[in-house]
Design a protein around this motif. Structure first.
Motif, PDB file in Angstrom:
ATOM      1  N   ALA A 143      11.510 -19.139  -6.615  1.00 50.21           N
ATOM      2  CA  ALA A 143      11.303 -18.481  -7.905  1.00 50.21           C
ATOM      3  C   ALA A 143      12.610 -17.874  -8.407  1.00 50.21           C
ATOM      4  CB  ALA A 143      10.222 -17.410  -7.776  1.00 50.21           C
ATOM      5  N   GLU A 154       2.999 -16.137 -10.706  1.00 52.46           N
ATOM      6  CA  GLU A 154       2.817 -16.738  -9.386  1.00 52.46           C
ATOM      7  C   GLU A 154       2.816 -15.684  -8.281  1.00 52.46           C
ATOM      8  OE1 GLU A 154       5.513 -19.937  -8.412  1.00 52.46           O
ATOM      9  OE2 GLU A 154       5.630 -20.492 -10.522  1.00 52.46           O
ATOM     10  N   SER A 200       5.499 -16.953 -16.444  1.00 52.70           N
ATOM     11  CA  SER A 200       4.798 -17.878 -15.550  1.00 52.70           C
ATOM     12  C   SER A 200       5.263 -17.695 -14.108  1.00 52.70           C
ATOM     13  CB  SER A 200       5.033 -19.311 -16.017  1.00 52.70           C
ATOM     14  OG  SER A 200       4.463 -20.209 -15.134  1.00 52.70           O
TER      15      SER A 200
END
Length: 103
Positions: free
Chosen positions: A22, A67, A63
């Motif tokens: 990420a 997560e 987004s």
């Protein structure tokens, strides 16, 4: 404004953890944003395209953060996302404020 991300090594080793992956995605978003030329926005089309790019980047960041809503994300990841979001807001404010002042 986003040039802190322009020196990111895009050929670095693969991420070992989801949080690391990420962070790399956030770095990629920052890298793309570092190529934006806010000072070069002259026309309404330039403004629209730049604002769209900022909006898409913001949605991607949201987004990525989503997560990790149920997982413990690293402080580094959270700070990186918050910093990018703040820079996007600042850029958006500069563009829309600048545009309003010129009209």
């Amino acid at each position: 404004m986003f040039n802190a991300f322009s020196s990111i090594d895009t050929h670095a080793n693969r991420a070992r953890t989801p949080s690391e992956a990420a962070a790399k995605r956030l770095d990629g978003i920052g890298h793309v944003l570092s190529d934006l030329d806010l000072a070069g926005v002259r026309t309404q089309d330039d403004l629209t395209r730049t604002l769209l790019t900022l909006d898409i980047a913001d949605k991607c960041i949201r987004s990525i953060r989503a997560e990790f809503r149920t997982e413990v994300a690293s402080d580094r990841l959270a700070r990186k996302a918050e910093n990018l979001t703040a820079l996007i807001e600042r850029a958006r404010d500069e563009l829309t404020g600048c545009r309003t002042a010129k009209s």
